[in-house]
Write a protein that holds these residues in place. Structure first.
Motif, PDB file in Angstrom:
ATOM      1  N   GLN A   2       0.831  -1.203   0.000  1.00  0.00           N
ATOM      2  CA  GLN A   2       0.000   0.000   0.000  1.00  0.00           C
ATOM      3  C   GLN A   2       0.868   1.256   0.000  1.00  0.00           C
ATOM      4  O   GLN A   2       1.982   1.255   0.493  1.00  0.00           O
ATOM      5  N   ASN A   3       0.287   2.354  -0.536  1.00  0.00           N
ATOM      6  CA  ASN A   3       1.017   3.621  -0.407  1.00  0.00           C
ATOM      7  C   ASN A   3       0.785   4.189   0.999  1.00  0.00           C
ATOM      8  O   ASN A   3      -0.092   3.734   1.731  1.00  0.00           O
ATOM      9  N   PRO A   4       1.590   5.208   1.407  1.00  0.00           N
ATOM     10  CA  PRO A   4       1.522   5.689   2.797  1.00  0.00           C
ATOM     11  C   PRO A   4       0.132   6.167   3.222  1.00  0.00           C
ATOM     12  O   PRO A   4      -0.302   5.910   4.343  1.00  0.00           O
ATOM     13  N   ASP A   6      -2.829   5.159   2.155  1.00  0.00           N
ATOM     14  CA  ASP A   6      -3.729   4.017   2.370  1.00  0.00           C
ATOM     15  C   ASP A   6      -3.377   3.265   3.651  1.00  0.00           C
ATOM     16  O   ASP A   6      -4.265   2.819   4.372  1.00  0.00           O
ATOM     17  N   GLN A   7      -2.090   3.144   3.936  1.00  0.00           N
ATOM     18  CA  GLN A   7      -1.653   2.517   5.196  1.00  0.00           C
ATOM     19  C   GLN A   7      -2.206   3.280   6.389  1.00  0.00           C
ATOM     20  O   GLN A   7      -2.792   2.718   7.304  1.00  0.00           O
ATOM     21  N   ARG A 139      -5.774  12.606   0.660  1.00  0.00           N
ATOM     22  CA  ARG A 139      -4.682  11.946  -0.057  1.00  0.00           C
ATOM     23  C   ARG A 139      -3.694  12.957  -0.639  1.00  0.00           C
ATOM     24  O   ARG A 139      -2.491  12.750  -0.593  1.00  0.00           O
TER      25      ARG A 139
END
Lengths: 290, 290
Positions: A2-4, A6-7, A139
């Protein structure tokens, strides 16, 4: 992998889900019920996640002990050092007669020259109405700007974007009223109200008005974010398969609904369980999370 | 040909320079004296320009006439429709005994059951302390982020970035106290205070405390922006000739100082000229520019 964002979102959602069911560090103990629908709505957008919220509240706070260093030192609303809430509610239905549950001594006689009895070290009792506040991590800046514009459009005039694309959604429907102080006498400490019960009744009525206005604003914000979400869906529908996008939206909505219902049912249960042991006033820690 | 930011900055500076000397639409009429040093400091940075400011104030406001549409309609702090200030000051020295200049009828007798005399249409009198607020337009997001971080570091916790890289610098040292209402009797209208003079004295003292705290914060913000400016100078010095940059800084500072002195001298003159004709209370228009 996952990208940061989404984490981060995943870990926040886990925390929210836990907080809805168990007490956290705030005086209320859980996420306000009134906030759950808008939190769910925001979190159903893949580009946003709520990081903190308060649906609006009335609180009565006794300032902490003040360590005054010099004549120019002021400690307004001193937290810590025995500062604590005498009363907190997020629900206008719990407002009527709140002051009757507090052991106030009413001392409004002008002959007493109250103003000469207070000084830099006086610990005041502050009655506050605080409106809805929401923090939403986005985001990217584009999403933050879109949310900012929606909130400003609903009259949340003190909204702003902070670091890491976190949007603080704020409005200034407030009351901030000193109503008394803590008196130390030979017989102990007493809570002195320097206003009448009639005055407390008036600010209680005015708080009810503010709750009404606050929930109207919450409604209009909800609708504006619904629009924002539908725009996001339709704009990305041009790059993805429209069918699967629609399916995904439906599934997300159904999941959100089911989860909300489960939380509500669980909360009702908890409430019943707590009723026996919790007939005292909320008396929170120094730094409420809301 | 200037870029859009520089054009905008030039036109704002022209306006500010005019407002410092002549009354504008705000109840005060001019830019607050307490704000001038920080405004000059901000505007000495080529990447920032102030768009609005208030150094902090105490105001007493009578709400306007309310056109109530239904039982759920609330109009808090109604502007317009004869809403107006009974008192405004940006200077703590003007605070003592402010209430003696207003024709209040004190009606705090609990037997009167005041709370039954007020309703949705009641026009309340609100006493407010409002802290420093500054809006600063920045050349780009990088500058806005740097200013945001500086302000947050000084405790301006409600700071946020809005559209067009405008940073709203806000803090929540407040008082927001309903102190009375407008009563219509057969003999005309009267201003009823539903608190005692002693209570008004207490909130006046508490406002003085808030002014102290407010000016401390203003000082720390000034210092933080000085640091920000010196960083900006030193970082761009690496790409430009260091000598000319330093010269430019000195010249800008000297210009700013000279201008501030000129404004002060002019203001003193104006004050003396006004003294004869202006012994009444400020009674501003509906929408103050500050």
């Amino acid at each position: 992998m996952q990208n940061p964002f989404d984490q981060k979102k995943q870990s926040i959602l886990k925390e929210i889900s836990a907080n809805e069911l168990t007490p956290d560090a705030s005086p209320k103990g859980t996420i306000d019920e009134m906030c759950i629908p808008i939190i769910d709505l925001i979190n159903s957008n893949k580009d946003m996640v709520t990081t903190s919220s308060c649906s609006g509240r009335v609180s009565v706070f006794l300032e902490g002990v003040k360590d005054i260093l010099d004549v120019n030192d002021v400690q307004i609303g001193a937290k810590g050092n025995y500062g604590h809430w005498l009363f907190v509610t997020h629900d206008p239905k719990s407002l009527p007669n709140w002051y009757k549950s507090i052991d106030f001594k009413y001392d409004t006689d002008e002959q007493l020259k109250l103003s000469s009895m207070i000084d830099q070290k006086s610990r005041f009792i502050l009655f506050k109405f605080e409106p809805l506040i929401l923090h939403v991590k986005c985001r990217d800046l584009q999403m933050a700007n879109a949310l900012y514009t929606s909130a400003m459009g609903c009259g949340f005039r003190e909204t702003g974007i902070g670091s890491n694309n976190i949007v603080g959604i704020r409005i200034s429907i407030k009351l901030d009223v000193p109503i008394g102080y803590l008196n130390k006498s030979t017989t102990g400490e007493e809570l002195i109200s320097f206003v009448t019960q009639d005055y407390l009744q008036i600010i209680t009525q005015l708080s009810e008005d503010r709750f009404k206005e606050n929930f109207k604003k919450l409604d209009s914000l909800y609708k504006a974010i619904e629009q924002l979400n539908s725009k996001a869906v339709s704009s990305s529908a041009t790059t993805e398969k429209q069918e699967s996008k629609e399916d995904r939206k439906q599934r997300k909505m159904a999941e959100g609904l089911a989860r909300r219902e489960a939380v509500r049912a669980e909360k009702e249960l908890k409430k019943l369980q707590k009723l026996a042991q919790q007939q005292q006033h909320p008396d929170g820690p120094e730094n409420p999370s809301q």
